[in-house]
Design an enzyme around this catalytic site. Structure first.
Site, PDB file in Angstrom:
ATOM      1  N   ASP A   8       0.821  -1.193   0.000  1.00  0.00           N
ATOM      2  CA  ASP A   8       0.000   0.000   0.000  1.00  0.00           C
ATOM      3  C   ASP A   8       0.865   1.257   0.000  1.00  0.00           C
ATOM      4  O   ASP A   8       0.730   2.123  -0.860  1.00  0.00           O
ATOM      5  CB  ASP A   8      -0.958   0.007   1.195  1.00  0.00           C
ATOM      6  CG  ASP A   8      -0.263  -0.313   2.520  1.00  0.00           C
ATOM      7  OD1 ASP A   8       0.972  -0.516   2.546  1.00  0.00           O
ATOM      8  OD2 ASP A   8      -0.957  -0.366   3.553  1.00  0.00           O
ATOM      9  N   ASP A  44       6.948   4.280   3.556  1.00  0.00           N
ATOM     10  CA  ASP A  44       7.368   5.510   4.239  1.00  0.00           C
ATOM     11  C   ASP A  44       8.874   5.435   4.457  1.00  0.00           C
ATOM     12  O   ASP A  44       9.660   5.814   3.583  1.00  0.00           O
ATOM     13  CB  ASP A  44       6.568   5.643   5.532  1.00  0.00           C
ATOM     14  CG  ASP A  44       6.843   6.952   6.255  1.00  0.00           C
ATOM     15  OD1 ASP A  44       7.592   7.782   5.728  1.00  0.00           O
ATOM     16  OD2 ASP A  44       6.316   7.137   7.373  1.00  0.00           O
ATOM     17  N   LYS A  98       6.186   7.726  -0.076  1.00  0.00           N
ATOM     18  CA  LYS A  98       6.307   9.070   0.490  1.00  0.00           C
ATOM     19  C   LYS A  98       7.647   9.673   0.137  1.00  0.00           C
ATOM     20  O   LYS A  98       8.692   9.025   0.289  1.00  0.00           O
ATOM     21  CB  LYS A  98       6.161   9.003   2.013  1.00  0.00           C
ATOM     22  CG  LYS A  98       4.729   8.850   2.429  1.00  0.00           C
ATOM     23  CD  LYS A  98       4.576   9.197   3.892  1.00  0.00           C
ATOM     24  CE  LYS A  98       3.263   8.652   4.384  1.00  0.00           C
ATOM     25  NZ  LYS A  98       3.105   8.850   5.820  1.00  0.00           N
ATOM     26  N   PHE A 106       0.610  12.066   6.755  1.00  0.00           N
ATOM     27  CA  PHE A 106      -0.116  10.827   7.049  1.00  0.00           C
ATOM     28  C   PHE A 106      -1.418  10.807   6.268  1.00  0.00           C
ATOM     29  O   PHE A 106      -2.181  11.768   6.284  1.00  0.00           O
ATOM     30  CB  PHE A 106      -0.387  10.709   8.548  1.00  0.00           C
ATOM     31  CG  PHE A 106      -0.686   9.298   8.947  1.00  0.00           C
ATOM     32  CD1 PHE A 106       0.332   8.377   9.134  1.00  0.00           C
ATOM     33  CD2 PHE A 106      -2.002   8.882   9.113  1.00  0.00           C
ATOM     34  CE1 PHE A 106       0.052   7.062   9.474  1.00  0.00           C
ATOM     35  CE2 PHE A 106      -2.295   7.565   9.459  1.00  0.00           C
ATOM     36  CZ  PHE A 106      -1.260   6.657   9.642  1.00  0.00           C
ATOM     37  N   ARG A 136     -10.678   2.839   5.806  1.00  0.00           N
ATOM     38  CA  ARG A 136     -10.152   1.972   4.740  1.00  0.00           C
ATOM     39  C   ARG A 136     -11.058   1.958   3.513  1.00  0.00           C
ATOM     40  O   ARG A 136     -10.599   1.739   2.400  1.00  0.00           O
ATOM     41  CB  ARG A 136     -10.004   0.529   5.250  1.00  0.00           C
ATOM     42  CG  ARG A 136      -8.940   0.330   6.313  1.00  0.00           C
ATOM     43  CD  ARG A 136      -8.693  -1.152   6.502  1.00  0.00           C
ATOM     44  NE  ARG A 136      -7.979  -1.479   7.729  1.00  0.00           N
ATOM     45  CZ  ARG A 136      -6.665  -1.466   7.867  1.00  0.00           C
ATOM     46  NH1 ARG A 136      -5.907  -1.112   6.855  1.00  0.00           N
ATOM     47  NH2 ARG A 136      -6.113  -1.791   9.020  1.00  0.00           N
TER      48      ARG A 136
HETATM   49  P1  5GP Z   1       7.600   2.017   6.656  1.00  0.00           P
HETATM   50  O1  5GP Z   1       8.161   0.765   7.261  1.00  0.00           O
HETATM   51  O2  5GP Z   1       7.862   2.134   5.179  1.00  0.00           O
HETATM   52  O3  5GP Z   1       8.026   3.256   7.406  1.00  0.00           O
HETATM   53  O4  5GP Z   1       6.039   1.996   6.883  1.00  0.00           O
HETATM   54  C1  5GP Z   1       5.213   1.170   6.137  1.00  0.00           C
HETATM   55  C2  5GP Z   1       3.895   0.884   6.830  1.00  0.00           C
HETATM   56  O5  5GP Z   1       3.508   1.929   7.728  1.00  0.00           O
HETATM   57  C3  5GP Z   1       2.806   0.811   5.781  1.00  0.00           C
HETATM   58  O6  5GP Z   1       2.672  -0.503   5.265  1.00  0.00           O
HETATM   59  C4  5GP Z   1       1.599   1.282   6.557  1.00  0.00           C
HETATM   60  O7  5GP Z   1       1.038   0.201   7.260  1.00  0.00           O
HETATM   61  C5  5GP Z   1       2.161   2.263   7.562  1.00  0.00           C
HETATM   62  N1  5GP Z   1       2.075   3.648   7.059  1.00  0.00           N
HETATM   63  C6  5GP Z   1       3.108   4.433   6.656  1.00  0.00           C
HETATM   64  N2  5GP Z   1       2.671   5.643   6.276  1.00  0.00           N
HETATM   65  C7  5GP Z   1       1.320   5.628   6.416  1.00  0.00           C
HETATM   66  C8  5GP Z   1       0.282   6.597   6.162  1.00  0.00           C
HETATM   67  O8  5GP Z   1       0.486   7.744   5.726  1.00  0.00           O
HETATM   68  N3  5GP Z   1      -1.000   6.211   6.444  1.00  0.00           N
HETATM   69  C9  5GP Z   1      -1.307   4.984   6.935  1.00  0.00           C
HETATM   70  N4  5GP Z   1      -2.600   4.722   7.173  1.00  0.00           N
HETATM   71  N5  5GP Z   1      -0.359   4.039   7.188  1.00  0.00           N
HETATM   72  C10 5GP Z   1       0.943   4.360   6.918  1.00  0.00           C
END
Ligand code: 5GP
Length: 181
Positions: free
Chosen positions: A102, A105, A133, A154, A167
């Site tokens: 999805d 970040d 992002k 976010f 969702r």
């Molecule tokens: P990362 O490990 O890349 O920092 O974070 C990935 C996970 O964090 C994503 O699969 C998601 O579950 C959550 N996440 C990161 N950014 C967002 C956001 O802007 N909105 C939401 N709802 N979840 C996020």
């Protein structure tokens, strides 16, 4: 729900923009996998809506599997320590695996997943991330397919939640409410 939700900010990606890009990604994937049937691996729960639309845009036989992970850390930040809550049902040996994510970040969740899945002996392993992002991805992620680059705020909707809500929104919105605890 009565009236607009005060916790939702501006529309980051409208429904028609999402649908159009998903169709393009489907075409690209159909062409790249013209001689192979990819195994789509969805990362629950956030990718379920994207996976559903993307798979219908792929004009090739595909198979599905899902895994659920949770990252330790606060509600809106990941720490990079990932726990597998539900593992895949299928064996990945000699499969052409396409991970459907999805949102990326920091990239730490994906970095963990990629290593974990690569160790299972797939023939190929690629990633399709709907949202990336802008900012500091802490790892070189080698994303084969990306839907959109978005500002580092976010967001919710189109599968993405806060405390399991939002969702089902067909567009992606900036979330301006309080962090759930
Ligand atoms: P990362 O490990 O890349 O920092 O974070 C990935 C996970 O964090 C994503 O699969 C998601 O579950 C959550 N996440 C990161 N950014 C967002 C956001 O802007 N909105 C939401 N709802 N979840 C996020």
């Amino acid at each position: 729900m009565d009236g607009p939700d005060p916790n939702l900010g501006k529309v980051v990606l409208a429904e028609d923009a999402l649908q159009e890009r998903v169709r393009e990604l489907g075409k690209e994937i159909s062409a790249d996998y013209s001689d192979r049937a990819p195994l789509l691996v969805g990362v629950l729960k956030g990718s379920f809506m994207f996976m559903s639309d993307l798979s219908r845009a792929i004009e090739r036989p595909v198979e599905f599997d899902f895994m659920a992970v949770s990252s330790y850390g606060s509600a809106t930040r990941t720490s990079g320590v990932v726990r597998i809550l539900k593992d895949l049902d299928l064996d990945l040996t000699e499969r052409d695996v396409l991970v459907v994510e999805d949102i990326v970040d920091s990239g730490l969740t994906l970095q963990y997943l990629r290593r974990n899945l690569a160790a299972r002996g797939p023939r190929s392993l690629e990633v399709c991330a709907l949202l990336v992002k802008e900012g500091l991805q802490k790892a070189d992620l080698d994303l084969r397919y990306v839907g959109f680059h978005i500002p580092p705020e976010f967001v919710v909707g189109y599968g993405l939640d806060v405390g399991e809500r939002y969702r089902n929104l067909p567009a992606v919105y900036e979330y301006t409410g309080p962090s759930p605890t």
